[in-house]
Design a protein around this motif. Structure first.
Motif, PDB file in Angstrom:
ATOM      1  N   GLN A 107     -10.610   1.560 -32.312  1.00  0.00           N
ATOM      2  CA  GLN A 107      -9.512   1.854 -33.233  1.00  0.00           C
ATOM      3  C   GLN A 107      -8.688   0.577 -33.390  1.00  0.00           C
ATOM      4  O   GLN A 107      -8.429  -0.134 -32.406  1.00  0.00           O
ATOM      5  CB  GLN A 107      -8.652   3.007 -32.732  1.00  0.00           C
ATOM      6  N   SER A 108      -8.318   0.265 -34.624  1.00  0.00           N
ATOM      7  CA  SER A 108      -7.638  -0.992 -34.903  1.00  0.00           C
ATOM      8  C   SER A 108      -6.673  -0.791 -36.061  1.00  0.00           C
ATOM      9  O   SER A 108      -7.040  -0.204 -37.085  1.00  0.00           O
ATOM     10  CB  SER A 108      -8.678  -2.065 -35.244  1.00  0.00           C
ATOM     11  N   PHE A 109      -5.441  -1.308 -35.903  1.00  0.00           N
ATOM     12  CA  PHE A 109      -4.448  -1.071 -36.946  1.00  0.00           C
ATOM     13  C   PHE A 109      -3.338  -2.123 -36.861  1.00  0.00           C
ATOM     14  O   PHE A 109      -3.302  -2.937 -35.939  1.00  0.00           O
ATOM     15  CB  PHE A 109      -3.853   0.334 -36.822  1.00  0.00           C
ATOM     16  N   ARG A 110      -2.421  -2.071 -37.848  1.00  0.00           N
ATOM     17  CA  ARG A 110      -1.318  -3.019 -37.921  1.00  0.00           C
ATOM     18  C   ARG A 110      -0.014  -2.309 -37.574  1.00  0.00           C
ATOM     19  O   ARG A 110       0.279  -1.242 -38.103  1.00  0.00           O
ATOM     20  CB  ARG A 110      -1.232  -3.623 -39.324  1.00  0.00           C
ATOM     21  N   ARG A 111       0.779  -2.950 -36.695  1.00  0.00           N
ATOM     22  CA  ARG A 111       2.064  -2.388 -36.302  1.00  0.00           C
ATOM     23  C   ARG A 111       3.241  -3.327 -36.591  1.00  0.00           C
ATOM     24  O   ARG A 111       4.326  -2.867 -36.930  1.00  0.00           O
ATOM     25  CB  ARG A 111       2.064  -2.076 -34.799  1.00  0.00           C
ATOM     26  N   ALA A 112       3.038  -4.641 -36.438  1.00  0.00           N
ATOM     27  CA  ALA A 112       4.190  -5.544 -36.451  1.00  0.00           C
ATOM     28  C   ALA A 112       4.064  -6.762 -37.369  1.00  0.00           C
ATOM     29  O   ALA A 112       5.078  -7.293 -37.799  1.00  0.00           O
ATOM     30  CB  ALA A 112       4.485  -6.027 -35.025  1.00  0.00           C
ATOM     31  N   ASP A 121      -4.848  -6.524 -38.810  1.00  0.00           N
ATOM     32  CA  ASP A 121      -4.533  -5.673 -37.663  1.00  0.00           C
ATOM     33  C   ASP A 121      -3.895  -6.508 -36.560  1.00  0.00           C
ATOM     34  O   ASP A 121      -4.193  -7.701 -36.405  1.00  0.00           O
ATOM     35  CB  ASP A 121      -5.800  -5.019 -37.124  1.00  0.00           C
ATOM     36  N   ASP A 122      -3.032  -5.889 -35.771  1.00  0.00           N
ATOM     37  CA  ASP A 122      -2.470  -6.586 -34.612  1.00  0.00           C
ATOM     38  C   ASP A 122      -2.672  -5.826 -33.303  1.00  0.00           C
ATOM     39  O   ASP A 122      -2.346  -6.328 -32.230  1.00  0.00           O
ATOM     40  CB  ASP A 122      -0.988  -6.898 -34.821  1.00  0.00           C
ATOM     41  N   THR A 123      -3.228  -4.606 -33.398  1.00  0.00           N
ATOM     42  CA  THR A 123      -3.419  -3.771 -32.203  1.00  0.00           C
ATOM     43  C   THR A 123      -4.812  -3.143 -32.253  1.00  0.00           C
ATOM     44  O   THR A 123      -5.117  -2.382 -33.173  1.00  0.00           O
ATOM     45  CB  THR A 123      -2.347  -2.665 -32.155  1.00  0.00           C
ATOM     46  N   THR A 124      -5.635  -3.498 -31.282  1.00  0.00           N
ATOM     47  CA  THR A 124      -7.037  -3.063 -31.294  1.00  0.00           C
ATOM     48  C   THR A 124      -7.444  -2.616 -29.897  1.00  0.00           C
ATOM     49  O   THR A 124      -7.140  -3.297 -28.910  1.00  0.00           O
ATOM     50  CB  THR A 124      -7.951  -4.215 -31.760  1.00  0.00           C
ATOM     51  N   MET A 132      -4.027  -7.578 -28.613  1.00  0.00           N
ATOM     52  CA  MET A 132      -2.819  -7.509 -29.431  1.00  0.00           C
ATOM     53  C   MET A 132      -2.426  -8.930 -29.828  1.00  0.00           C
ATOM     54  O   MET A 132      -2.431  -9.831 -28.976  1.00  0.00           O
ATOM     55  CB  MET A 132      -1.687  -6.820 -28.675  1.00  0.00           C
ATOM     56  N   THR A 144       2.448 -10.009 -29.551  1.00  0.00           N
ATOM     57  CA  THR A 144       3.255  -9.799 -28.351  1.00  0.00           C
ATOM     58  C   THR A 144       3.105 -11.021 -27.445  1.00  0.00           C
ATOM     59  O   THR A 144       2.490 -12.013 -27.823  1.00  0.00           O
ATOM     60  CB  THR A 144       2.827  -8.501 -27.635  1.00  0.00           C
TER      61      THR A 144
END
Length: 340
Positions: A200-205, A211-214, A231, A234
Motif C-alpha cells: 500500500q502506498s500513498f501521499r500524506r505530506a 507517494d511519501d508513505t509506503t 517514508m 520525515t
C-alpha cells in the motif's frame, strides 16, 4: 586499474567520483551529464574529468574501460545495452531497471558482450551485512522466521516538480526506488528468492505528485516473511532486523539525506548494532565506518579485470527488479501479487 567515466553528475554521481579518489582499482577520467553548469565544470576540473559532449561520445572513447551510470532509472536498460555493445564494462546505480523485461535485456547484452555488470546495492558490502550474512548461513540465528526494515528521509519535502525524482514514472511507490530497494536486495541476499508481495502506498505530506508513505509485506519462497516501510517526508533513519529461532539482530543507521556532506553519505550508513539471543544477555556494538560506495566500485573493477566475481549475481539483479515490479503492481491493484 580501470579507467571509468561517470554518466550523470547529480549529487550521487559526484559522491561516486569522490568515493573512488585514491583507489588502486578504479579511477574516473571522463564524464557526461545532461546539464553542464558552472558547478559541474568546476567539479570536473577539480577531479580531472574530461567532459564529453554526450553519452555516445563517451562510448566512442577507446580510453574508457567502463561506464558508471548515475542516471534516471528509466534510462538504465538502454544505457547498459549501448555500453555493452561498445565493449564497456557497466556499473549501474540502483534500481537496476523498472521492469523484469528490461533487466533481462540488459543482462543478455552484457553476457553477449562478455563485459562485467555491477549494481549499486552498496550496503551489501558493509562489514555488518557480511557478519549478518555469515551468522545466518552458519546457523547462528537458527531458523529464520521474519526480516523487516524501515527506511526514511525528508528528501521528498525538498523536491521540485521539475526534478526527475519527483515523477511517479521514475519513483513509483515513493521511497521504494530511492532507498527501499536496498532492503529488498538485502532480503534476497539473506533469505533467498521472494515469492509474493502486497503493497500500500500513498501521499500524506509532500506537495509534489508522489507517494511519501509506503508499506510492503513479503513472503519468501523458503517460507519466512518480511516487511518494509519507507517514508520520504520525515526524519532520516534506517533499521534492518532479522528474527531467528536463536535470537535476532538489528542494524541501525542513516539514509542518504539530500544536502548532507559527502563523508556522511559515504561513511555513516550503519551505526548501532544489537544481537539479542533467545537466552542470555544482549550484545551491543557500533558498526565500523566503511565507504561502501568505494567498496562496491572496487569490487566491480576487480571483477572487470578478471578477479573475483561481483558480489551480486546477475540472476539476483533480475529477481530484484521483478520484485520491485510486483510491488508497484500490487500498489496499483490493491492485491497480493506473485513475483514473475
Amino acid at each position: 586499474m580501470i579507467d571509468a567515466a561517470i554518466v550523470g553528475l547529480g549529487w550521487w554521481g559526484k559522491t561516486l567520483v569522490e568515493s573512488a579518489q585514491g583507489s588502486d582499482a578504479i579511477r574516473f577520467v571522463g564524464a557526461a551529464t545532461r546539464t553542464v553548469s558552472p558547478e559541474v565544470k568546476s567539479f570536473a576540473d577539480t577531479h580531472k574529468l574530461r567532459l564529453a559532449e554526450s553519452f555516445e561520445a563517451l562510448l566512442a572513447d577507446p580510453k574508457i574501460d567502463a561506464v558508471v551510470l548515475a542516471t534516471p532509472h528509466s534510462l538504465h536498460a538502454q544505457q547498459v545495452i549501448a555500453a555493452a555493445g561498445r565493449g564497456k564494462h557497466v556499473f549501474c546505480e540502483k534500481p537496476f531497471t523498472l521492469t523484469k523485461k528490461d533487466a533481462d535485456a540488459a543482462v543478455a547484452a552484457a553476457r553477449k558482450a562478455g563485459v562485467t555488470l555491477g549494481l549499486g546495492y552498496n550496503r551489501r558490502f558493509h562489514p555488518e551485512m557480511a557478519k549478518l550474512r555469515e551468522r545466518i548461513r552458519s546457523g547462528g540465528l537458527g531458523a529464520i522466521m521474519h526480516v523487516e526494515a524501515t527506511m526514511t528521509f525528508p528528501n521528498a519535502l525538498l523536491l521540485k516538480p521539475t526534478q526527475w525524482r519527483a515523477h511517479r514514472s521514475e519513483t513509483p511507490c515513493g521511497g521504494l526506488t530511492p532507498m527501499g530497494v536496498h532492503a529488498v536486495d538485502a532480503m534476497i541476499d539473506l533469505c533467498g528468492a521472494i515469492d509474493r508481495v502486497f503493497c500500500q502506498s500513498f501521499r500524506r505530506a509532500v506537495e509534489i505528485d508522489a507517494d511519501d508513505t509506503t508499506s510492503i509485506l513479503f513472503r519468501m519462497k523458503d517460507g519466512m516473511s518480511g516487511y518494509l516501510g519507507t517514508m520520504t517526508a520525515t526524519g532520516p533513519g534506517f533499521s534492518f532486523q532479522v528474527f531467528g529461532s536463536k535470537g535476532w539482530v538489528r542494524l541501525e543507521g542513516m539514509t542518504h539525506v539530500a544536502g548532507a556532506s559527502s563523508e556522511e553519505r559515504r561513511m555513516r550508513l550503519f551505526g548501532a548494532c544489537k544481537f539479542q539471543p533467545a537466552k542470555g544477555e544482549a550484545e551491543v556494538w557500533q558498526a565500523a565506518r566503511e565507504d561502501v560506495g568505494r567498496a562496491s566500485l572496487e569490487a566491480f573493477a576487480r571483477a572487470a579485470e578478471g578477479g573475483p566475481a561481483y558480489l551480486i549475481p546477475v540472476e539476483q539483479m533480475i529477481h530484484g527488479t521483478a520484485v520491485t515490479e510486483a510491488i508497484v503492481r500490487s500498489a496499483s491493484s490493491g492485491k497480493l501479487e506473485n513475483v514473475a
